[in-house]
Design an enzyme around this catalytic site. Structure first.
Site, PDB file in Angstrom:
ATOM      1  N   ASP A 224       0.839  -1.080  -0.095  1.00  0.00           N
ATOM      2  CA  ASP A 224       0.008  -0.045  -0.033  1.00  0.00           C
ATOM      3  C   ASP A 224       0.793   1.200  -0.045  1.00  0.00           C
ATOM      4  O   ASP A 224       1.725   1.457   0.867  1.00  0.00           O
ATOM      5  CB  ASP A 224      -1.021  -0.075   1.281  1.00  0.00           C
ATOM      6  N   HIS A 225       1.003   1.925  -1.097  1.00  0.00           N
ATOM      7  CA  HIS A 225       2.185   2.883  -1.320  1.00  0.00           C
ATOM      8  C   HIS A 225       1.895   4.080  -0.046  1.00  0.00           C
ATOM      9  O   HIS A 225       3.002   4.575   0.001  1.00  0.00           O
ATOM     10  CB  HIS A 225       2.149   3.477  -2.607  1.00  0.00           C
ATOM     11  N   LYS A 229       4.939   6.618   2.583  1.00  0.00           N
ATOM     12  CA  LYS A 229       5.094   7.846   2.674  1.00  0.00           C
ATOM     13  C   LYS A 229       5.717   8.231   3.894  1.00  0.00           C
ATOM     14  O   LYS A 229       5.206   7.833   4.988  1.00  0.00           O
ATOM     15  CB  LYS A 229       3.818   8.558   2.592  1.00  0.00           C
ATOM     16  N   ASP A 282     -11.032   1.947  -4.155  1.00  0.00           N
ATOM     17  CA  ASP A 282      -9.886   2.371  -4.620  1.00  0.00           C
ATOM     18  C   ASP A 282      -8.939   3.359  -3.655  1.00  0.00           C
ATOM     19  O   ASP A 282      -7.710   3.013  -3.500  1.00  0.00           O
ATOM     20  CB  ASP A 282     -10.022   3.616  -5.814  1.00  0.00           C
ATOM     21  N   HIS A 287      -5.815   2.683   1.554  1.00  0.00           N
ATOM     22  CA  HIS A 287      -5.059   3.854   1.864  1.00  0.00           C
ATOM     23  C   HIS A 287      -5.700   4.432   3.156  1.00  0.00           C
ATOM     24  O   HIS A 287      -5.122   4.959   4.312  1.00  0.00           O
ATOM     25  CB  HIS A 287      -4.936   4.870   0.908  1.00  0.00           C
TER      26      HIS A 287
HETATM   27  C1  BG6 Z   1      -3.942   4.936  -6.015  1.00  0.00           C
HETATM   28  C2  BG6 Z   1      -5.360   5.212  -6.496  1.00  0.00           C
HETATM   29  O1  BG6 Z   1      -3.942   3.810  -5.282  1.00  0.00           O
HETATM   30  O2  BG6 Z   1      -3.810   6.079  -5.337  1.00  0.00           O
HETATM   31  C3  BG6 Z   1      -5.299   6.327  -7.557  1.00  0.00           C
HETATM   32  O3  BG6 Z   1      -5.578   3.762  -7.231  1.00  0.00           O
HETATM   33  C4  BG6 Z   1      -4.908   7.459  -6.725  1.00  0.00           C
HETATM   34  O4  BG6 Z   1      -6.741   6.517  -7.823  1.00  0.00           O
HETATM   35  C5  BG6 Z   1      -3.706   7.486  -6.097  1.00  0.00           C
HETATM   36  O5  BG6 Z   1      -4.982   8.684  -7.789  1.00  0.00           O
HETATM   37  C6  BG6 Z   1      -3.164   8.377  -5.145  1.00  0.00           C
HETATM   38  O6  BG6 Z   1      -1.955   8.265  -4.563  1.00  0.00           O
HETATM   39  P1  BG6 Z   1      -1.240   9.560  -4.263  1.00  0.00           P
HETATM   40  O7  BG6 Z   1       0.092   9.105  -3.696  1.00  0.00           O
HETATM   41  O8  BG6 Z   1      -0.956  10.516  -5.521  1.00  0.00           O
HETATM   42  O9  BG6 Z   1      -2.058  10.190  -3.098  1.00  0.00           O
END
Ligand code: BG6
Length: 536
Positions: A224-225, A229, A282, A287
């Site tokens: 989960d990116h 952060k 999504d 997140h």
């Molecule tokens: C992704 C979603 O996981 O996160 C996207 O699939 C979204 O729809 C993105 O735009 C947002 O990531 P960040 O790092 O720009 O907040």
């Protein structure tokens, strides 16, 4: 202290020896967790990094640049290579060109690595693709001394995650070969899986079953990116490395919590994918739930993967999934119509490429949740996320209760707002605390002011990008910032009933104009409880 990242944990000169020891233990543990603030201080062990979906958008936008950056900062070993796998017909040379197109070729370390990258093209459902991969992996073990260790990265469409994992198992390359050398150089095999992990609880469980048929849970790194952060990790530092916040981090002092994940972009070229997802799947299931868990969990005993993930799971378990009647009252879904962002006219969602003209997919969600435990009982947790909102911004705000009695009434306190602690996750990363101060002058008039900490102003160190941090962690076998199977389960358990109510028509789909903060109904959700959304 290994990296000194939070070596600023202050130790009171009057503290006893055991208090001093306890404080430095905490500091040391947190240093470990927050270690890579100084790129170049950790080094991946040797291995081959195998990317499925190597000719795709995610690989070019995120993964290759993250690998290039790790090479530049000296965090990749010489005994390293990349093997790309995808359906697109490419040979090794054109794959290497594709990689360099995505990353540039200015850096020496990266330029030295790329000429040994390999490519396997083929259908993922075809055994011959995996046979070819086995052959290439043996060759790179020989040519690049990768020692039988691999990190697989699944950057394909989600429906292929399970089939690829089982094929790796069937071809005998999901487990590490027996160690041939010293114990510190034992071969390893890990698999990193992108989101979405399932489309609902049943889907996530079915995927787990396939994954577990080939890999142990300890080999699986669900990404989960947001967890990569810096400022998300800073929630842990703020809470557990400082004595002043934790005592007031509970129902006695906190009136409510707001989590906002706002994006100004629309669905761009991902309309087709987004139609099958929507904002709840999504952003909220992954997140938002991760940010909520870190913000509200109990202090972990240590900073290792198990301790932190256990606490996150305990918190998620305390969030009761809403029953159908509650979903109707406590959740708002909406879709953007045409509007204006940064003075530019933008189309409505239904006019985006790949989106059905009568689509009912939500691009905005606002929810009220609660964590039924000793610390948070009765404290509303409001979350909202949306595309095409006025700006890109992710933040967590804790709004505190008012004082028991305010001696400054009427005009004197008209400009006084509540105390709010805001953790700005992006952009303009930082922490702000608003409080009341006396306005200079003869009268005792009060006004809210803000004490603001900015990451950028305070630190000169280059932060890792989220993917860089997470890839390096996976290479090093640190699963702390990855999502464990039971976390995924609990997040889906909370979201599933809301998804059902969204799809069975029991909740209305509201509209908002692009460039606004969402539908009016989302404001009513809070206003009927005497609260309001922050206007960031
Ligand atoms: C992704 C979603 O996981 O996160 C996207 O699939 C979204 O729809 C993105 O735009 C947002 O990531 P960040 O790092 O720009 O907040």
């Amino acid at each position: 202290m290994a990296n000194g990242q939070i070596s600023a944990v202050n130790i009171d000169p009057a503290a006893t020896q055991s208090e001093t020891q306890a404080a430095s233990d905490v500091a040391e543990q947190l240093d470990h967790l927050l270690a890579p603030a100084h790129p170049g201080t950790r080094h991946s062990p040797r291995h081959a990094f195998v990317i499925f979906g190597a000719s795709g958008d995610l690989a070019s936008r995120k993964i290759f640049p993250a690998l290039a950056s790790l090479a530049r900062s000296g965090e990749l070993p010489d005994e390293f290579t990349v093997v790309g796998v995808a359906r697109t017909e490419l040979d090794d040379a054109s794959f290497r060109r594709l990689v360099l197109d995505a990353t540039g070729d200015e850096d020496d370390a990266w330029r030295r690595l790329v000429p040994r990258f390999r490519y396997v093209s083929g259908d993922y459902g075809d055994d011959s693709t995996f046979r070819k991969l086995c052959g290439v992996l043996s060759e790179v073990d020989r040519d690049c001394s990768t020692g039988g260790s691999r990190v697989y990265y699944l950057a394909t469409v989600p429906s292929l995650f399970g089939p690829i994992a089982t094929s790796l198992g069937r071809h005998g390359i999901a487990r590490a070969p027996a160690a041939k050398t010293r114990a510190s150089d034992e071969p390893f095999v890990r698999i990193v899986v992108e989101k979405p992990y399932g489309r609902d609880l049943a889907g996530a469980n079915a995927l787990d079953e396939l994954m577990h048929s080939a890999f142990d849970e300890s080999q699986i790194y669900r990404i989960d990116h947001y967890m990569g952060k810096e400022t998300v990790q800073n929630v842990i530092a703020l809470r557990f490395a400082n004595a002043v916040f934790e005592p007031i981090w509970n129902r006695r002092y906190v009136d409510h919590v707001q989590v906002t994940v706002a994006e100004s972009l629309g669905v761009e070229h991902r309309g087709g994918f987004y139609e099958t997802a929507g904002a709840l799947r999504d952003i909220v299931q992954n997140h938002v739930m991760q940010v909520v868990a870190l913000t509200l969990m109990e202090p972990p005993a240590a900073s290792d993967a198990q301790s932190i993930r256990d606490e996150k799971v305990k918190l998620l378990r305390a969030i009761e999934p809403p029953d159908p009647a509650e979903v109707v009252g406590n959740s708002i879904r909406a879709q953007y119509g045409p509007g204006t962002i940064n003075s530019e006219a933008v189309p409505g969602y239904r006019f985006e490429p790949g989106v059905a003209s009568d689509s009912t997919t939500e691009t905005y969600v606002a929810l009220q949740l609660s964590a039924d435990n000793w610390r948070w009982a009765g404290v509303p947790i409001y979350v909202r996320t949306g595309k095409r909102l006025p700006k890109r911004l992710t933040e967590v705000a804790l709004q505190f209760r008012g004082v028991p009695h305010l001696p400054f009434q009427g005009r004197l306190s008209r400009d006084l707002g509540p105390n709010v602690l805001v953790i700005r996750i992006q952009p303009d990363e930082g922490i702000a605390l608003s409080f009341g101060a006396k306005v200079p002058g003869a009268e005792f008039r009060l006004r809210s002011v803000s004490m603001d900490f900015s990451y950028e102003a305070a630190f000169s160190e280059r932060p890792h990008d989220a993917y860089e941090r997470l890839l390096l962690d996976a290479m090093m076998g640190d699963a702390t910032l990855f999502i464990r199977s039971d976390e995924v389960d609990h997040a889906w358990r909370i979201v599933d009933p809301i998804l059902s109510a969204f799809s069975d028509g029991s909740t209305s789909l509201h509209q908002y104009a692009a460039g606004t903060w969402g539908p009016h109904e989302a404001n009513l959700l809070l206003e009927r409880q005497g609260r309001r959304w922050r206007i960031p």
